[in-house]
Design an enzyme around this catalytic site. Sequence first.
Site, PDB file in Angstrom:
ATOM      1  N   LYS A 138      -5.271  -8.708   5.991  1.00  0.00           N
ATOM      2  CA  LYS A 138      -4.222  -8.255   6.899  1.00  0.00           C
ATOM      3  C   LYS A 138      -2.832  -8.262   6.261  1.00  0.00           C
ATOM      4  O   LYS A 138      -1.853  -7.882   6.905  1.00  0.00           O
ATOM      5  CB  LYS A 138      -4.247  -9.100   8.174  1.00  0.00           C
ATOM      6  CG  LYS A 138      -5.558  -8.980   8.943  1.00  0.00           C
ATOM      7  CD  LYS A 138      -5.591  -9.902  10.150  1.00  0.00           C
ATOM      8  CE  LYS A 138      -6.935  -9.832  10.851  1.00  0.00           C
ATOM      9  NZ  LYS A 138      -8.047 -10.352  10.028  1.00  0.00           N
ATOM     10  N   LYS A 173      -3.470 -11.480  16.643  1.00  0.00           N
ATOM     11  CA  LYS A 173      -4.639 -12.048  15.969  1.00  0.00           C
ATOM     12  C   LYS A 173      -4.194 -12.907  14.792  1.00  0.00           C
ATOM     13  O   LYS A 173      -3.091 -12.735  14.258  1.00  0.00           O
ATOM     14  CB  LYS A 173      -5.576 -10.937  15.487  1.00  0.00           C
ATOM     15  CG  LYS A 173      -4.921  -9.835  14.672  1.00  0.00           C
ATOM     16  CD  LYS A 173      -5.885  -8.677  14.447  1.00  0.00           C
ATOM     17  CE  LYS A 173      -5.193  -7.508  13.751  1.00  0.00           C
ATOM     18  NZ  LYS A 173      -6.102  -6.356  13.541  1.00  0.00           N
ATOM     19  N   ARG A 223     -15.580   1.640  10.316  1.00  0.00           N
ATOM     20  CA  ARG A 223     -15.656   0.949   9.034  1.00  0.00           C
ATOM     21  C   ARG A 223     -16.055   1.960   7.966  1.00  0.00           C
ATOM     22  O   ARG A 223     -17.107   2.595   8.060  1.00  0.00           O
ATOM     23  CB  ARG A 223     -16.678  -0.183   9.103  1.00  0.00           C
ATOM     24  CG  ARG A 223     -17.160  -0.756   7.746  1.00  0.00           C
ATOM     25  CD  ARG A 223     -16.040  -1.246   6.839  1.00  0.00           C
ATOM     26  NE  ARG A 223     -15.192  -2.248   7.432  1.00  0.00           N
ATOM     27  CZ  ARG A 223     -15.410  -3.554   7.344  1.00  0.00           C
ATOM     28  NH1 ARG A 223     -16.467  -3.994   6.690  1.00  0.00           N
ATOM     29  NH2 ARG A 223     -14.557  -4.407   7.892  1.00  0.00           N
ATOM     30  N   ARG A 237     -17.929   1.652  14.888  1.00  0.00           N
ATOM     31  CA  ARG A 237     -18.247   0.434  15.636  1.00  0.00           C
ATOM     32  C   ARG A 237     -17.614   0.524  17.018  1.00  0.00           C
ATOM     33  O   ARG A 237     -16.406   0.681  17.152  1.00  0.00           O
ATOM     34  CB  ARG A 237     -17.749  -0.798  14.882  1.00  0.00           C
ATOM     35  CG  ARG A 237     -18.348  -0.913  13.477  1.00  0.00           C
ATOM     36  CD  ARG A 237     -17.747  -2.054  12.702  1.00  0.00           C
ATOM     37  NE  ARG A 237     -16.307  -1.878  12.535  1.00  0.00           N
ATOM     38  CZ  ARG A 237     -15.519  -2.748  11.884  1.00  0.00           C
ATOM     39  NH1 ARG A 237     -16.042  -3.832  11.355  1.00  0.00           N
ATOM     40  NH2 ARG A 237     -14.232  -2.518  11.767  1.00  0.00           N
ATOM     41  N   ARG A 245     -12.733  -5.708  21.012  1.00  0.00           N
ATOM     42  CA  ARG A 245     -13.224  -5.996  19.665  1.00  0.00           C
ATOM     43  C   ARG A 245     -14.518  -5.235  19.419  1.00  0.00           C
ATOM     44  O   ARG A 245     -15.459  -5.330  20.201  1.00  0.00           O
ATOM     45  CB  ARG A 245     -13.465  -7.494  19.479  1.00  0.00           C
ATOM     46  CG  ARG A 245     -12.226  -8.341  19.714  1.00  0.00           C
ATOM     47  CD  ARG A 245     -12.557  -9.806  19.637  1.00  0.00           C
ATOM     48  NE  ARG A 245     -13.561 -10.200  20.618  1.00  0.00           N
ATOM     49  CZ  ARG A 245     -14.179 -11.377  20.628  1.00  0.00           C
ATOM     50  NH1 ARG A 245     -13.902 -12.273  19.695  1.00  0.00           N
ATOM     51  NH2 ARG A 245     -15.068 -11.648  21.561  1.00  0.00           N
ATOM     52  N   ASP A 285     -10.866  -0.465   7.736  1.00  0.00           N
ATOM     53  CA  ASP A 285     -11.021  -0.223   9.168  1.00  0.00           C
ATOM     54  C   ASP A 285      -9.966   0.768   9.632  1.00  0.00           C
ATOM     55  O   ASP A 285      -8.776   0.606   9.327  1.00  0.00           O
ATOM     56  CB  ASP A 285     -10.889  -1.530   9.953  1.00  0.00           C
ATOM     57  CG  ASP A 285     -11.967  -2.540   9.579  1.00  0.00           C
ATOM     58  OD1 ASP A 285     -13.034  -2.116   9.114  1.00  0.00           O
ATOM     59  OD2 ASP A 285     -11.732  -3.748   9.746  1.00  0.00           O
ATOM     60  N   GLU A 293      -7.050  -2.530   8.515  1.00  0.00           N
ATOM     61  CA  GLU A 293      -7.381  -3.598   7.578  1.00  0.00           C
ATOM     62  C   GLU A 293      -8.000  -3.013   6.312  1.00  0.00           C
ATOM     63  O   GLU A 293      -8.631  -1.951   6.358  1.00  0.00           O
ATOM     64  CB  GLU A 293      -8.367  -4.611   8.184  1.00  0.00           C
ATOM     65  CG  GLU A 293      -7.798  -5.459   9.292  1.00  0.00           C
ATOM     66  CD  GLU A 293      -8.752  -6.569   9.726  1.00  0.00           C
ATOM     67  OE1 GLU A 293      -9.699  -6.883   8.974  1.00  0.00           O
ATOM     68  OE2 GLU A 293      -8.536  -7.135  10.812  1.00  0.00           O
ATOM     69  N   ASN A 295     -10.614  -4.690   3.680  1.00  0.00           N
ATOM     70  CA  ASN A 295     -11.452  -5.872   3.500  1.00  0.00           C
ATOM     71  C   ASN A 295     -11.994  -5.925   2.080  1.00  0.00           C
ATOM     72  O   ASN A 295     -12.766  -5.060   1.668  1.00  0.00           O
ATOM     73  CB  ASN A 295     -12.611  -5.845   4.494  1.00  0.00           C
ATOM     74  CG  ASN A 295     -12.130  -5.866   5.938  1.00  0.00           C
ATOM     75  OD1 ASN A 295     -11.922  -6.921   6.510  1.00  0.00           O
ATOM     76  ND2 ASN A 295     -11.925  -4.690   6.509  1.00  0.00           N
TER      77      ASN A 295
END
Length: 325
Positions: A138, A173, A223, A237, A245, A285, A293, A295
């Site tokens: 993040k 978050k 994703r 997703r 979420r 994401d 994000e 990752n």
Amino acid sequence: MTHLVPSGRTQDMSLNVAVQMDPIAAVKIAGDSTFALMLKAQERGHKLWHYLAKDLSWTGGAVRARARPVEVRAVEGDHFTLGEEEMIDLGTDIDVVLMRQDPPFDIAYITATHLLEMVREKTLIVNDPVEVRNAPEKLFVLRYADLMPDTMITRSADDVRAFRDKHGAVVVKPLHGKGGEAVFKLDEDDGNLGALVELFGEIFKEPFIAQAFLPAVVEGDKRIVLVDGEAVGAVNRLPKKGEIRSNFAAGGSGAKTELTEREQEICARIGPDLKARGLIFVGIDVIGGLLTEINVTSPTGIVAIDRYNGTDIPGRIWDAIEGRL
């Protein structure tokens, strides 16, 4: 370990692959990306070793791990066999280390990257430990702020109130959270903002993140997986009813998808940078055409993508690894 063939092999030879991961007994093989990578490595004739981050040590200039040879198979409830524990030298006995333990991205995680950094000139570490350390999900994404929703990093309740006044609804978050844990939506009339900021201040030493809420999340949080900087597939997703979420770990479901023109532009923008940094396996994401994000610690999603698209992303990742060797 005298029976291991030294590093420096060509691509058509078997590799010694050490997998730094969580306990393999707890792996859910139906959707686990690390397990899929291990299956593919074994299929290609590579020898696998399993160890935990706590098994790392340094002595006499060498980084070692108490590891066990492991064989894997796609059989639920009987998916692995471990051999006897041995002390392996990651700089001389091993060709590739997959750093695949799950976050939290805490001081233990950071320490492991420092130890692995000491062998990165001898052994290929995936992903590069220096770049993993420098790219928490993040925070690293902030380098591409123009691709993101409006975002704030802060510890101030007043700052979040002003941010919410601007946007009407925000998502708050933890800065180093994972899997959708502790993600909250605060609507414009939600009275819990102050209490939530106090709670985050007690639990976390670092600031937290606030982002403008994206209503498009109901249509999915995509994703996208990049291998060596190139987009190779995606899964959409979808959050379950009553949730914002969409993470699989938080109960989200998957759906087949294709990359939009906007998403292709995002990948083309960040891909060369990821490749140059040695970030071979990355998951990003995207919600409503906005990057949320990047990752790099232990990306997931490749099993679902392959299931929907008939692709072989583990094969693509091993192609990239073997190509670098």
